[in-house]
Design a protein around this motif. Structure first.
Motif, PDB file in Angstrom:
ATOM      1  N   ARG A  68       0.993  -1.268   0.115  1.00  0.00           N
ATOM      2  CA  ARG A  68       0.007   0.117  -0.084  1.00  0.00           C
ATOM      3  C   ARG A  68       1.052   1.150  -0.024  1.00  0.00           C
ATOM      4  O   ARG A  68       1.822   1.256   0.663  1.00  0.00           O
ATOM      5  CB  ARG A  68      -1.092  -0.046   1.264  1.00  0.00           C
ATOM      6  N   ARG A  70       1.259   5.506  -0.562  1.00  0.00           N
ATOM      7  CA  ARG A  70       0.742   6.862  -0.019  1.00  0.00           C
ATOM      8  C   ARG A  70       1.622   7.839  -0.409  1.00  0.00           C
ATOM      9  O   ARG A  70       3.008   7.660   0.041  1.00  0.00           O
ATOM     10  CB  ARG A  70       0.469   6.861   1.353  1.00  0.00           C
ATOM     11  N   CYS A  71       1.120   8.699  -1.211  1.00  0.00           N
ATOM     12  CA  CYS A  71       2.135  10.028  -1.558  1.00  0.00           C
ATOM     13  C   CYS A  71       2.240  10.862  -0.272  1.00  0.00           C
ATOM     14  O   CYS A  71       1.032  11.401   0.079  1.00  0.00           O
ATOM     15  CB  CYS A  71       1.745  10.760  -2.861  1.00  0.00           C
ATOM     16  N   CYS A  83       0.674  15.459  -4.470  1.00  0.00           N
ATOM     17  CA  CYS A  83      -0.165  14.370  -3.842  1.00  0.00           C
ATOM     18  C   CYS A  83      -1.808  14.539  -4.181  1.00  0.00           C
ATOM     19  O   CYS A  83      -2.249  15.678  -3.812  1.00  0.00           O
ATOM     20  CB  CYS A  83       0.116  13.930  -2.364  1.00  0.00           C
ATOM     21  N   ARG A  84      -2.547  13.360  -4.460  1.00  0.00           N
ATOM     22  CA  ARG A  84      -3.970  13.542  -4.588  1.00  0.00           C
ATOM     23  C   ARG A  84      -4.541  12.943  -3.559  1.00  0.00           C
ATOM     24  O   ARG A  84      -5.827  12.991  -3.372  1.00  0.00           O
ATOM     25  CB  ARG A  84      -4.356  12.809  -5.774  1.00  0.00           C
ATOM     26  N   SER A  87      -4.409   6.322  -1.416  1.00  0.00           N
ATOM     27  CA  SER A  87      -3.437   5.294  -1.326  1.00  0.00           C
ATOM     28  C   SER A  87      -3.773   4.358  -2.259  1.00  0.00           C
ATOM     29  O   SER A  87      -4.848   4.387  -2.914  1.00  0.00           O
ATOM     30  CB  SER A  87      -3.017   4.723  -0.124  1.00  0.00           C
ATOM     31  N   VAL A  88      -2.831   3.673  -2.801  1.00  0.00           N
ATOM     32  CA  VAL A  88      -2.866   2.781  -3.902  1.00  0.00           C
ATOM     33  C   VAL A  88      -2.278   1.440  -3.616  1.00  0.00           C
ATOM     34  O   VAL A  88      -1.219   1.541  -2.827  1.00  0.00           O
ATOM     35  CB  VAL A  88      -2.343   3.326  -5.277  1.00  0.00           C
ATOM     36  N   HIS A 112      -2.841   7.532  -9.793  1.00  0.00           N
ATOM     37  CA  HIS A 112      -3.965   7.440  -8.577  1.00  0.00           C
ATOM     38  C   HIS A 112      -3.668   8.164  -7.411  1.00  0.00           C
ATOM     39  O   HIS A 112      -4.640   8.710  -6.834  1.00  0.00           O
ATOM     40  CB  HIS A 112      -4.200   5.859  -8.361  1.00  0.00           C
ATOM     41  N   ILE A 113      -2.401   8.351  -7.162  1.00  0.00           N
ATOM     42  CA  ILE A 113      -1.829   8.927  -5.747  1.00  0.00           C
ATOM     43  C   ILE A 113      -1.159  10.368  -5.976  1.00  0.00           C
ATOM     44  O   ILE A 113      -1.107  10.937  -5.168  1.00  0.00           O
ATOM     45  CB  ILE A 113      -1.136   7.983  -4.982  1.00  0.00           C
ATOM     46  N   ILE A 123       7.033   8.868  -0.753  1.00  0.00           N
ATOM     47  CA  ILE A 123       6.051   7.897  -0.293  1.00  0.00           C
ATOM     48  C   ILE A 123       6.243   7.403   1.153  1.00  0.00           C
ATOM     49  O   ILE A 123       7.480   7.230   1.586  1.00  0.00           O
ATOM     50  CB  ILE A 123       5.702   6.835  -1.272  1.00  0.00           C
TER      51      ILE A 123
END
Length: 127
Positions: A68, A70-71, A83-84, A87-88, A112-113, A123
């Motif tokens: 997993r 996360r940015c 960062c959006r 998480s992905v 996505h992130i 990250i």
């Protein structure tokens, strides 16, 4: 007897701290050509995939692991807030010998992130 709401909140707060504390910091880049070669004999494993750098490869033991990701911020300064959020989860499908980051995400997973214009992001990731 029902649990006290304050007790429930304290337990949830501690659980979230344990989760954050166990995350590993690193960097992520992305690639555009999905041709996994080091794992799964080149089979298509979807688009939410990644290549592992030598630091997490472990002589191929990383193949198939899910992380997993996360940015947490940008590295190049190309985008003010890359960062959006969220998480992905990605599956390791390849080794990246010349990675400029800890994990080389597929473009879809990176997008996505984070904004792909940034190119490289900081990250946190957990297995």
């Amino acid at each position: 007897m029902a649990p006290n709401m304050n007790s429930v909140l304290v337990v949830l707060a501690i659980a979230s701290l344990v989760s954050v504390a166990s995350a590993i910091s690193g960097t992520a880049t992305f690639y555009t050509k999905l041709t996994p070669s080091a794992c799964f004999e080149g089979r298509n494993e979807g688009t939410m995939v990644a290549a592992a750098s030598k630091s997490i490869w472990e002589n191929g033991a990383a193949c198939g692991r899910r992380y997993r990701v996360r940015c947490t911020g940008g590295t190049t300064g190309g985008v003010a807030h890359p960062c959006r959020g969220g998480s992905v989860t990605v599956k390791i499908v390849d080794l990246c010998l010349d990675c400029q980051g800890t994990i080389d995400l597929s473009r879809q997973a990176f997008s996505h992130i984070a904004n792909p214009v940034e190119g490289k992001i900081r990250i946190d990731f957990t297995q």
